[in-house]
Write a protein that holds these residues in place. Structure first.
Motif, PDB file in Angstrom:
ATOM      1  N   LEU A 329       0.825  -1.214   0.000  1.00  0.00           N
ATOM      2  CA  LEU A 329       0.000   0.000   0.000  1.00  0.00           C
ATOM      3  C   LEU A 329       0.858   1.263   0.000  1.00  0.00           C
ATOM      4  O   LEU A 329       0.526   2.247  -0.673  1.00  0.00           O
ATOM      5  N   ASP A 330       1.971   1.217   0.730  1.00  0.00           N
ATOM      6  CA  ASP A 330       2.879   2.377   0.734  1.00  0.00           C
ATOM      7  C   ASP A 330       3.432   2.631  -0.663  1.00  0.00           C
ATOM      8  O   ASP A 330       3.505   3.784  -1.119  1.00  0.00           O
ATOM      9  N   GLU A 331       3.828   1.548  -1.338  1.00  0.00           N
ATOM     10  CA  GLU A 331       4.366   1.697  -2.689  1.00  0.00           C
ATOM     11  C   GLU A 331       3.276   2.146  -3.656  1.00  0.00           C
ATOM     12  O   GLU A 331       3.523   2.965  -4.554  1.00  0.00           O
ATOM     13  N   TYR A 332       2.064   1.628  -3.476  1.00  0.00           N
ATOM     14  CA  TYR A 332       0.918   2.019  -4.303  1.00  0.00           C
ATOM     15  C   TYR A 332       0.672   3.528  -4.174  1.00  0.00           C
ATOM     16  O   TYR A 332       0.509   4.236  -5.178  1.00  0.00           O
ATOM     17  N   LYS A 333       0.634   4.018  -2.923  1.00  0.00           N
ATOM     18  CA  LYS A 333       0.391   5.458  -2.690  1.00  0.00           C
ATOM     19  C   LYS A 333       1.490   6.299  -3.319  1.00  0.00           C
ATOM     20  O   LYS A 333       1.223   7.354  -3.923  1.00  0.00           O
ATOM     21  N   LYS A 334       2.723   5.847  -3.186  1.00  0.00           N
ATOM     22  CA  LYS A 334       3.867   6.570  -3.749  1.00  0.00           C
ATOM     23  C   LYS A 334       3.735   6.672  -5.269  1.00  0.00           C
ATOM     24  O   LYS A 334       3.910   7.760  -5.862  1.00  0.00           O
ATOM     25  N   ARG A 335       3.411   5.575  -5.928  1.00  0.00           N
ATOM     26  CA  ARG A 335       3.302   5.570  -7.387  1.00  0.00           C
ATOM     27  C   ARG A 335       2.067   6.351  -7.854  1.00  0.00           C
ATOM     28  O   ARG A 335       2.104   7.019  -8.892  1.00  0.00           O
ATOM     29  N   TYR A 336       1.013   6.248  -7.090  1.00  0.00           N
ATOM     30  CA  TYR A 336      -0.194   6.992  -7.428  1.00  0.00           C
ATOM     31  C   TYR A 336       0.071   8.500  -7.354  1.00  0.00           C
ATOM     32  O   TYR A 336      -0.318   9.263  -8.262  1.00  0.00           O
ATOM     33  N   LEU A 337       0.774   8.924  -6.326  1.00  0.00           N
ATOM     34  CA  LEU A 337       1.100  10.342  -6.188  1.00  0.00           C
ATOM     35  C   LEU A 337       1.984  10.812  -7.340  1.00  0.00           C
ATOM     36  O   LEU A 337       1.767  11.894  -7.921  1.00  0.00           O
ATOM     37  N   GLN A 338       2.970  10.008  -7.706  1.00  0.00           N
ATOM     38  CA  GLN A 338       3.857  10.361  -8.826  1.00  0.00           C
ATOM     39  C   GLN A 338       3.066  10.470 -10.118  1.00  0.00           C
ATOM     40  O   GLN A 338       3.305  11.377 -10.935  1.00  0.00           O
ATOM     41  N   TYR A 339       2.110   9.553 -10.295  1.00  0.00           N
ATOM     42  CA  TYR A 339       1.282   9.602 -11.494  1.00  0.00           C
ATOM     43  C   TYR A 339       0.425  10.869 -11.506  1.00  0.00           C
ATOM     44  O   TYR A 339       0.301  11.543 -12.546  1.00  0.00           O
ATOM     45  N   CYS A 340      -0.169  11.210 -10.362  1.00  0.00           N
ATOM     46  CA  CYS A 340      -1.015  12.401 -10.288  1.00  0.00           C
ATOM     47  C   CYS A 340      -0.222  13.669 -10.600  1.00  0.00           C
ATOM     48  O   CYS A 340      -0.700  14.575 -11.300  1.00  0.00           O
ATOM     49  N   GLN A 341       0.994  13.719 -10.115  1.00  0.00           N
ATOM     50  CA  GLN A 341       1.846  14.881 -10.382  1.00  0.00           C
ATOM     51  C   GLN A 341       2.204  14.957 -11.862  1.00  0.00           C
ATOM     52  O   GLN A 341       2.217  16.049 -12.469  1.00  0.00           O
ATOM     53  N   ALA A 342       2.486  13.803 -12.454  1.00  0.00           N
ATOM     54  CA  ALA A 342       2.862  13.779 -13.875  1.00  0.00           C
ATOM     55  C   ALA A 342       1.683  14.099 -14.780  1.00  0.00           C
ATOM     56  O   ALA A 342       1.825  14.762 -15.819  1.00  0.00           O
ATOM     57  N   SER A 343       0.482  13.637 -14.399  1.00  0.00           N
ATOM     58  CA  SER A 343      -0.704  13.815 -15.254  1.00  0.00           C
ATOM     59  C   SER A 343      -1.521  15.039 -14.875  1.00  0.00           C
ATOM     60  O   SER A 343      -2.535  15.320 -15.511  1.00  0.00           O
ATOM     61  N   LYS A 344      -1.082  15.708 -13.790  1.00  0.00           N
ATOM     62  CA  LYS A 344      -1.773  16.903 -13.308  1.00  0.00           C
ATOM     63  C   LYS A 344      -3.234  16.613 -12.945  1.00  0.00           C
ATOM     64  O   LYS A 344      -4.148  17.379 -13.259  1.00  0.00           O
ATOM     65  N   GLN A 345      -3.420  15.469 -12.318  1.00  0.00           N
ATOM     66  CA  GLN A 345      -4.737  15.090 -11.817  1.00  0.00           C
ATOM     67  C   GLN A 345      -4.740  15.183 -10.295  1.00  0.00           C
ATOM     68  O   GLN A 345      -3.688  15.030  -9.655  1.00  0.00           O
ATOM     69  N   PRO A 346      -5.901  15.428  -9.689  1.00  0.00           N
ATOM     70  CA  PRO A 346      -5.950  15.525  -8.224  1.00  0.00           C
ATOM     71  C   PRO A 346      -5.707  14.165  -7.565  1.00  0.00           C
ATOM     72  O   PRO A 346      -6.148  13.130  -8.066  1.00  0.00           O
ATOM     73  N   TYR A 347      -5.002  14.190  -6.477  1.00  0.00           N
ATOM     74  CA  TYR A 347      -4.706  12.967  -5.698  1.00  0.00           C
ATOM     75  C   TYR A 347      -5.850  12.723  -4.725  1.00  0.00           C
ATOM     76  O   TYR A 347      -6.228  13.615  -3.958  1.00  0.00           O
ATOM     77  N   GLN A 348      -6.426  11.537  -4.771  1.00  0.00           N
ATOM     78  CA  GLN A 348      -7.488  11.147  -3.849  1.00  0.00           C
ATOM     79  C   GLN A 348      -6.897  10.264  -2.744  1.00  0.00           C
ATOM     80  O   GLN A 348      -6.060   9.390  -3.009  1.00  0.00           O
ATOM     81  N   GLU A 349      -7.332  10.496  -1.537  1.00  0.00           N
ATOM     82  CA  GLU A 349      -6.798   9.728  -0.408  1.00  0.00           C
ATOM     83  C   GLU A 349      -7.067   8.230  -0.605  1.00  0.00           C
ATOM     84  O   GLU A 349      -8.186   7.818  -0.953  1.00  0.00           O
ATOM     85  N   VAL A 350      -6.048   7.406  -0.372  1.00  0.00           N
ATOM     86  CA  VAL A 350      -6.190   5.945  -0.445  1.00  0.00           C
ATOM     87  C   VAL A 350      -6.718   5.454   0.899  1.00  0.00           C
ATOM     88  O   VAL A 350      -6.083   5.659   1.937  1.00  0.00           O
ATOM     89  N   VAL A 351      -7.883   4.847   0.884  1.00  0.00           N
ATOM     90  CA  VAL A 351      -8.559   4.520   2.147  1.00  0.00           C
ATOM     91  C   VAL A 351      -8.325   3.083   2.607  1.00  0.00           C
ATOM     92  O   VAL A 351      -8.660   2.739   3.736  1.00  0.00           O
ATOM     93  N   TRP A 352      -7.770   2.243   1.756  1.00  0.00           N
ATOM     94  CA  TRP A 352      -7.597   0.839   2.147  1.00  0.00           C
ATOM     95  C   TRP A 352      -6.559   0.709   3.248  1.00  0.00           C
ATOM     96  O   TRP A 352      -5.576   1.438   3.302  1.00  0.00           O
TER      97      TRP A 352
END
Length: 551
Positions: A329-352
């Motif tokens: 999950l930590d790695e998932y959040k890290k990659r998701y954040l990097q993707y959001c920054q690259a794609s300029k999309q808003p980051y949604q909190e990971v609730v799992w």
């Protein structure tokens, strides 16, 4: 009797030439051949009830064990030594273009002369000291040694201060139906003849433990083996919106990275350490291709133990799974954040959150939630699922957990830990009672007597390092340890069952004195003839005599 080499070479070749791959008709054929051979001995013609061909119990295959015994007359006694060995082998597909010669040592060795071989294999082939072929090492030469000793004492019962029994079992290479069925017959014979089983000697193969190791090992007791398994659920999503879900394969990959080859999961006892766990299967449970991520994944791991109980293993793996889930999950959040920054999309909190539970814990939760409706549904589901003979015990268990998961009120991602196959119990032979002490002393004296006649060191170790039917003649686990197996196996009582009380009722200390060689279960399986055909029966005989003449 000690001039055994030529007889054992001949008998081993005869046994090998009957292709007896586990779960095939060959098992039945070889059992009949062995039964016919033993029945031809004059002793068994005079005592036909002393030889038994026993069909296995609760088995989807038709196959048989052969059990035979000689009652000593030198000093009649209830003391009885068991000689154990299995007649089945693994498959022969690994022989490739030489597959049709795999069970004919002479033809195989001639054909290998024209093959490009690894240097060690080539030197062994040229030495005339090695015999090649499927089953020569694992373990038809061991069975041949036992038959040789049985034959000798059938002619000379006046040299036995007790009794000698040979148990030649089928299905060692898969589900151990052979030895588990044989326990029933051993209990019956114990009552009929007042046998006191004082020691068991298995004859499974031994090999070098590392490159350059010249020791020939004899093992007191055996490693235990479990198959811990995980049903892993994620959150399904379209691959075009991958961060809206959680791929269970991602969780499974991190779990395997955490568990595989992990030294923290090696079990040390008496100065000996198990190899770490390793994955034996990893797959998702999608039946067909879709552009959705999988709903669930299934993984299982080989896990050896020396002193840990099945309950200990669940505790340790639950901790490892929680760590893996957290890391994933930590790695998932890290990659998701990097993707959001690259794609300029808003980051949604990971609730799992990491969620790991055993099958037993999930069962308790579901029974509390749904009561008898759930219990009845699962009983019917298992009964219907059992009709699908294509499912082995492992996939059967996965399907049961998958069905149970549908009843979970909270479907957030989770890892469900369970056992999906046979538990081969660990056995310690340490001298904790009189039978163990006598057996250990007899073994030590036998090695001391035989060692001068053999060039290589003969050493003892505490745990046979491979899976064998030794596990089913004694039990070192207490009731609580066994309960962890039965309560966490989804197929228990339907697809899979072991009567552990049968093992407790026999409960005989066991050692392994087996043929020496290389590459069991591999294309170049071979045995070294001097140790296997001369030293093994010599040491085995000395142990038999030492145990039976003890007071």
């Amino acid at each position: 009797m000690l001039n055994s080499r030529e007889e054992l070479l001949f008998l081993t070749k005869q046994l090998v030439e009957v292709e007896s791959i586990v779960n095939t008709e060959g098992e039945k054929e070889l059992a009949q051949a062995i039964y016919t051979l033993l029945s031809s001995f004059p002793y068994f013609k005079e005592n036909p009830s002393y030889i038994i061909k026993q069909q296995t119990i609760n088995d989807e295959q038709e196959r048989y064990n052969v059990i035979a015994f000689v009652k000593g007359t030198k000093k009649p006694s209830p003391k009885t030594v068991l000689l154990m060995g299995h007649l089945d082998t693994v498959g022969i597909d690994d022989f490739n273009h030489l597959k049709n010669k795999a069970c004919n040592p002479a033809e195989l060795m001639e054909a290998l002369q024209s093959e490009e071989l690894p240097p060690l294999v080539a030197s062994h082939l040229q030495s005339s000291q090695y015999l090649f072929g499927r089953g020569v090492l694992d373990m038809k030469s061991g069975v041949a040694s036992h038959i040789h000793l049985l034959n000798y004492y059938s002619k000379h019962p006046d040299q036995l201060e007790g009794n000698l029994m040979v148990v030649i079992e089928c299905d060692e290479e898969d589900g151990s139906h052979g030895i588990l069925s044989a326990l029933k017959e051993l209990k019956k014979l114990k009552e009929q003849h007042q046998f006191d089983y004082v020691a068991a000697i298995n004859a499974d193969f031994v090999s070098p433990l590392y490159q350059g190791d010249e020791n020939r090992y004899i093992y007191k007791g055996t490693v235990g083996k479990l198959l811990p398994s995980f049903f892993i659920t994620g959150a399904e999503t379209h691959v075009g919106s991958c961060f809206e879900g959680l791929d269970p394969n991602f969780l499974a990959a991190e779990l395997t990275r955490t568990i595989n080859y992990n030294p923290e999961l090696c079990n040390e006892a008496f100065g000996e350490t198990t190899v770490p766990p390793v994955s034996l299967k990893q797959t998702d449970l999608k039946p067909t291709y879709t552009v959705q991520t999988a709903l669930s994944a299934f993984v299982y791991y080989n896990f050896f133990i020396h002193s840990w109980s099945p309950e200990d293993v669940l505790d340790k793996l639950k901790q490892q799974a929680e760590l893996a889930f957290t890391n994933a999950l930590d790695e998932y959040k890290k990659r998701y954040l990097q993707y959001c920054q690259a794609s300029k999309q808003p980051y949604q909190e990971v609730v799992w959150k990491p969620r790991v539970m055993t099958y037993e814990e999930m069962q308790q939760l579901l029974i509390e939630e749904h009561g008898d409706v759930y219990v009845v549904h699962m009983e019917n589901f298992k009964a219907e699922l059992k009709q699908d003979l294509s499912l082995d015990t492992r996939m059967f268990s996965a399907k049961v957990v998958e069905e149970a998961w549908k009843w979970m009120p909270d479907k957030d991602p989770a890892m469900i830990l369970f056992y999906s196959s046979l538990y081969s119990p660990r056995i310690e032979v340490t001298g904790k009672d009189d039978k163990e002490t006598i057996l250990i002393q007899a073994l030590d004296e036998a090695i001391k007597k035989v060692q001068p006649s053999y060039d290589y060191p003969i050493r003892t170790k505490n745990f046979f390092p491979y899976i064998s039917d030794m596990s089913f003649v004694a039990l070192s686990d207490d009731e609580q340890g066994i309960a962890a197996v039965t309560s966490n196996n989804p197929g228990w009582g339907v697809k899979h069952f072991v009567n552990y009380q049968d093992i407790r009722d026999i409960n005989v200390p066991v050692i392994n004195i087996g043929p020496y060689g290389f590459d069991a279960h591999k294309q170049f399986e071979r045995l070294e003839q001097t140790y296997s055909f001369e030293i093994v029966p010599m040491i085995t005989n000395e142990v038999i005599q030492g145990v039976l003449r003890s007071r």
